[in-house]
Design a protein around this motif. Structure first.
Motif, short mmCIF file in Angstrom:
data_model
loop_
_atom_site.label_atom_id
_atom_site.label_comp_id
_atom_site.label_asym_id
_atom_site.label_seq_id
_atom_site.Cartn_x
_atom_site.Cartn_y
_atom_site.Cartn_z
N GLY A 490 68.65 49.85 62.59
CA GLY A 490 68.10 49.31 61.51
C GLY A 490 67.09 50.32 61.06
O GLY A 490 66.81 51.41 61.50
N ARG A 491 66.47 49.91 59.69
CA ARG A 491 65.89 50.92 58.88
C ARG A 491 64.18 50.75 59.56
O ARG A 491 63.84 49.94 60.09
N ASN A 492 63.81 51.90 59.25
CA ASN A 492 62.09 52.02 59.52
C ASN A 492 61.21 52.45 58.59
O ASN A 492 61.70 53.37 57.83
N TRP A 493 60.23 51.75 58.08
CA TRP A 493 59.45 51.96 57.14
C TRP A 493 58.18 52.08 57.52
O TRP A 493 57.55 51.09 58.18
N LEU A 494 57.27 53.32 57.37
CA LEU A 494 56.11 53.37 57.75
C LEU A 494 55.01 53.41 56.86
O LEU A 494 55.24 54.10 55.53
N PHE A 495 53.86 52.67 56.87
CA PHE A 495 52.87 52.70 55.69
C PHE A 495 51.70 53.39 56.43
O PHE A 495 51.08 53.16 57.45
N PHE A 496 51.17 54.56 55.65
CA PHE A 496 50.23 55.40 56.63
C PHE A 496 49.01 55.75 55.42
O PHE A 496 49.53 56.15 54.25
N GLY A 497 47.94 55.67 55.95
CA GLY A 497 46.65 56.09 54.95
C GLY A 497 45.64 56.76 55.72
O GLY A 497 45.56 56.63 56.93
N GLU A 498 44.93 57.55 54.88
CA GLU A 498 43.87 58.37 55.61
C GLU A 498 42.95 58.79 54.39
O GLU A 498 43.30 58.09 53.20
N GLN A 499 42.06 59.53 54.37
CA GLN A 499 41.17 60.00 53.55
C GLN A 499 41.60 61.01 52.57
O GLN A 499 41.68 61.07 51.35
N HIS A 500 42.15 62.13 53.10
CA HIS A 500 42.63 63.27 52.38
C HIS A 500 44.05 63.75 52.75
O HIS A 500 44.19 63.97 53.87
N PHE A 501 45.13 63.95 51.71
CA PHE A 501 46.50 64.51 52.09
C PHE A 501 46.36 65.90 52.63
O PHE A 501 46.81 66.13 53.46
N LEU A 520 63.53 57.97 59.82
CA LEU A 520 62.68 57.14 59.27
C LEU A 520 63.08 57.17 57.80
O LEU A 520 63.43 58.18 57.31
N HIS A 521 63.11 55.87 57.28
CA HIS A 521 63.71 55.75 56.05
C HIS A 521 62.93 55.73 54.80
O HIS A 521 63.29 55.88 53.88
N ARG A 522 61.71 55.15 55.05
CA ARG A 522 60.63 55.14 54.02
C ARG A 522 59.48 55.28 54.29
O ARG A 522 59.01 54.96 55.67
N LEU A 523 58.66 56.09 53.77
CA LEU A 523 57.21 56.53 54.05
C LEU A 523 56.12 56.14 52.68
O LEU A 523 56.54 56.86 51.70
N SER A 524 55.53 55.31 52.82
CA SER A 524 54.43 54.97 51.86
C SER A 524 52.98 55.38 52.25
O SER A 524 52.61 55.17 53.25
N LEU A 525 52.30 56.14 51.32
CA LEU A 525 51.12 57.06 51.90
C LEU A 525 50.16 56.59 51.03
O LEU A 525 50.11 56.47 49.62
N ALA A 526 48.88 56.47 51.42
CA ALA A 526 47.91 56.18 50.62
C ALA A 526 46.49 57.11 51.16
O ALA A 526 46.03 56.75 52.24
N PHE A 527 45.93 57.87 50.18
CA PHE A 527 44.96 59.00 50.64
C PHE A 527 43.83 58.37 49.68
O PHE A 527 43.65 58.47 48.55
N SER A 528 42.90 57.82 50.37
CA SER A 528 41.61 57.12 49.69
C SER A 528 40.77 57.89 48.95
O SER A 528 40.07 57.62 47.65
N ARG A 529 40.52 59.13 49.26
CA ARG A 529 39.66 60.11 48.62
C ARG A 529 40.08 61.11 47.76
O ARG A 529 39.48 61.93 47.51
N VAL A 535 42.42 54.29 47.01
CA VAL A 535 43.87 53.47 47.38
C VAL A 535 44.07 53.66 48.92
O VAL A 535 43.95 54.43 49.45
N TYR A 536 44.29 52.21 49.31
CA TYR A 536 44.52 51.95 50.50
C TYR A 536 45.87 51.53 51.00
O TYR A 536 46.76 51.23 49.96
N VAL A 537 46.40 51.32 52.17
CA VAL A 537 47.56 50.90 52.55
C VAL A 537 48.03 49.64 52.07
O VAL A 537 48.96 49.26 51.41
N GLN A 538 46.97 48.73 51.85
CA GLN A 538 47.04 47.42 51.31
C GLN A 538 47.74 47.37 49.83
O GLN A 538 48.30 46.44 49.44
N HIS A 539 46.79 48.48 48.99
CA HIS A 539 47.47 48.64 47.77
C HIS A 539 48.87 49.11 47.82
O HIS A 539 49.62 48.53 46.78
N ARG A 540 49.38 49.92 48.60
CA ARG A 540 50.80 50.50 48.60
C ARG A 540 51.68 49.04 48.99
O ARG A 540 53.02 49.00 48.45
N LEU A 541 51.23 48.08 49.58
CA LEU A 541 51.81 47.16 50.00
C LEU A 541 52.01 46.30 48.63
O LEU A 541 53.27 45.57 48.56
N ARG A 542 51.16 46.02 48.01
CA ARG A 542 51.32 45.15 46.85
C ARG A 542 52.34 45.89 45.82
O ARG A 542 53.07 45.10 45.27
#
Length: 608
Positions: A490-501, A520-529, A535-542
């Motif tokens: 099966g495929r693996n998709w990770l959503f990860f977020g923090e303040q700075h890349f 790991l097949h997909r990686l969606s990142l959100a660095f808020s500052r 931008v947070y992980v919920q934004h990447r989900l949408r």
């Protein structure tokens, strides 16, 4: 109070042991009180574990008394404590030969509620008055319009919570009141347990056992066959009460210099311990409070750290109580109420008034015990201080490794709480304790806390969506390792977020390597500052909503780990938007659709 055994042993005991041994057993137990009987049951169970297997001898069916019904126990848990207490009660009741049923709240068939006669609910409260994830459906049913009348039910509720939160044991209180509203009568008054639940829970469970035994009196005589007990499972050598002392193999900062957070990757040795865990489980850590904070306490209160203080039959120096035994970083209502009385502070009394939920929440969130001692001066003596502070309890950390990858080790991802405010340094007891351990020299007292409601799908062909900002990514490191080692398709998709890349991309090289190897097949990142617009992980989900919905519609399992107060609700609302927009559903139907994923155990959360 001593036990009151029957004058003659029950027929099935005679059939199993013979009349002579039955008489000896009866004579032995007739003068024992409840605690001695519990000890004896544990002792004999231990002997059974060590005893060699013997040939099973057929036993002739004998007439025995049939119980009047069964005792149903339902538990809802986030960290496992409610489950442990429910299992303990089940064992107590079954030891009396009475019929007992035990259910996780998510597994209980609510249609049977109208027929229940004797029910116990052991349930925790999470965050700001929420039920644990495995009890959401059960709680909503009881509190909703579909709940049946229950005039024939006798019930008992044991609540678990943390008085560091404003709505302490809120779920237990609401369920208790709702059962009464639906016509049920209390078998036992509700009790509310704090983090150190044992003092309250033990007495309550003993009362529940006694009342259940009285309620389930034998009515009719039937024929039953007595079968020798199966050999019980061996008790783990190391537990919460008897932790393992693990050597620290590695303590590495994984945020760069200049980062706003100090996040550590720790590797602990389990070699020779016999401890086993699975991805999704947690590691319990018994901390020591920071020496600097203990010194601040003694200085602020002008108390002698060498003064001997006795509590619950144990005598230790005050400094030892503050260092090793008592909670001195987290506030709770009972301590605050005593501090308000001793200080005479009108401001503190006002915050503690009923209805001041927001002010109380702000106090708990923004202050530690030392801040309250400094802001609202009071005179404490050593004995009263030790009696008023609650017991230090272990902290649970999601394990960030798969044993299939790392062998006899357990890895942790720890955000260190260490900041200065009000001209005073503040600490997190466990995180600071872990951060200051030296690899190759220091040790940590630990135990495994199983988390069976946060497991990878048994079918390795299923896709997996993982949402874990900050240190919430820890269990997903274990998931990806496990899926790679087992060859899951099966495929693996990770959503990860923090303040700075640049400074806070936790495990960046590992994720890049996993992408390269297609574990790991997909990686969606959100660095808020890193930009003006946060931008947070919920934004990447949408933003990836169409693909997210397709994965879920196709049978993917969804996992969320991290902050329960803001992240988890925000992520859930984003998922509702995704399902509504891309599934063509109303918001109400989208909520119901996600709830169905919960019921299928395809939407699982580990939030705190």
């Amino acid at each position: 109070m001593s036990a009151s055994p029957a004058t003659h042993a029950p027929p099935f005991i005679n059939a199993l042991l013979g009349e002579n041994k039955s008489a000896l057993l009866l004579k032995l137990v007739e003068e024992m009180d409840a605690s001695a009987l519990h000890w004896l049951s544990g002792y004999t169970a231990g002997l059974a574990v060590r005893a060699p297997q013997t040939t099973v001898v057929p036993v002739t069916p004998v007439p025995v008394a049939a119980p009047a019904g069964h005792f149903t126990i339902i538990y809802g848990t986030q960290t496992g404590n409610s489950r442990l207490l429910a299992e303990r009660l089940k064992h107590q009741v079954e030891s009396a030969g009475l019929a007992t049923r035990l259910f996780r709240a998510s597994d209980y068939p609510v249609r049977e509620l109208a027929k229940e006669k004797l029910l116990c609910v052991v349930i925790s409260t999470q965050g700001d008055g929420d039920p644990p994830d495995d009890a959401r459906g059960f709680s909503e049913f009881i509190l909703g319009k579909r709940a049946p009348r229950m005039e024939g039910l006798r019930y008992a509720v044991l609540g678990l919570g943390d008085s560091s939160y404003p709505r302490f044991c809120e779920v237990g209180r609401r369920l208790d009141a709702r059962f009464a509203e639906l016509g049920a009568s209390r078998l036992l008054e509700r009790a509310d347990c704090d983090v150190d639940f044992e003092p309250v829970a033990k007495g309550w469970l003993d009362q529940a056992y006694t009342l259940a035994r009285e309620a389930l009196t034998p009515q009719a005589t039937v024929t039953a066959t007595v079968v020798p007990l199966r050999e019980p499972h061996a008790t783990p050598a190391f537990t919460k009460e008897a932790p393992y002392t693990a050597e620290v193999l590695l303590n590495q900062r994984i945020t760069a210099r200049g980062a706003l957070k100090d996040v550590r990757h720790l590797e602990l040795s389990l070699a020779g311990s016999g401890l086993e865990y699975a991805p999704g489980d947690a590691l319990g850590v018994w901390p020591h409070n920071p020496p600097e904070l203990v010194a601040s306490f003694l200085s602020e209160l002008r108390l002698d750290g060498e003064a001997a203080v006795t509590r619950e039959g144990r005598t230790l120096p005050l400094a030892r109580w503050l260092s090793d035994e008592l909670e001195i970083t987290r506030l709770n209502r009972p301590f605050l109420e005593r501090q308000a009385t001793l200080s005479g502070s009108a401001a503190l009394h006002e915050v503690l008034e009923p209805g001041r939920t927001e002010a109380f929440r702000a106090l708990l969130a923004g202050h530690q015990v030392i801040d309250v001692l400094r802001a609202h001066k009071a005179t404490w003596d050593a004995t009263e201080l030790v009696q008023s502070l609650r017991r230090l309890t272990p902290r649970l950390y999601s394990i960030a490794s798969s044993p299939k990858r790392v062998g006899e080790e357990a890895h942790l991802t720890v955000a260190v709480v260490d900041y200065t405010v009000f001209d005073l340094r503040h600490f997190g007891a466990a995180s600071y304790h872990l951060a200051t351990r030296t690899a190759g020299t220091d040790t940590v007292r630990i135990f495994i806390e199983p988390n069976e409601r946060f497991r990878l799908p048994q079918d390795g062909d299923k896709d997996v969506l993982m949402i874990g900002p900050g240190t919430g990514v820890a269990p997903f490191r274990a998931f990806v390792q496990e899926r790679a080692e087992t060859g899951a398709k099966g495929r693996n998709w990770l959503f990860f977020g923090e303040q700075h890349f640049r400074t806070q991309f936790l495990y960046q090289t590992e994720w890049q390597e996993a992408l390269k190897k297609q574990t790991l097949h997909r990686l969606s990142l959100a660095f808020s500052r890193d930009r003006a617009q946060k931008v947070y992980v919920q934004h990447r989900l949408r933003e990836s909503g169409r693909d997210v919905y397709e994965w879920l519609e196709g049978g993917a399992h969804l996992y969320v780990c991290g902050d329960a107060q803001r992240m988890a609700p925000d992520v859930h609302e984003a998922l509702v938007d995704v399902v509504s927009t891309h599934g063509g559903k109303s918001r109400e139907d989208a909520h119901a659709w996600l709830e169905s994923l919960r019921e299928q155990r395809r939407y699982l959360r580990d939030v705190y």
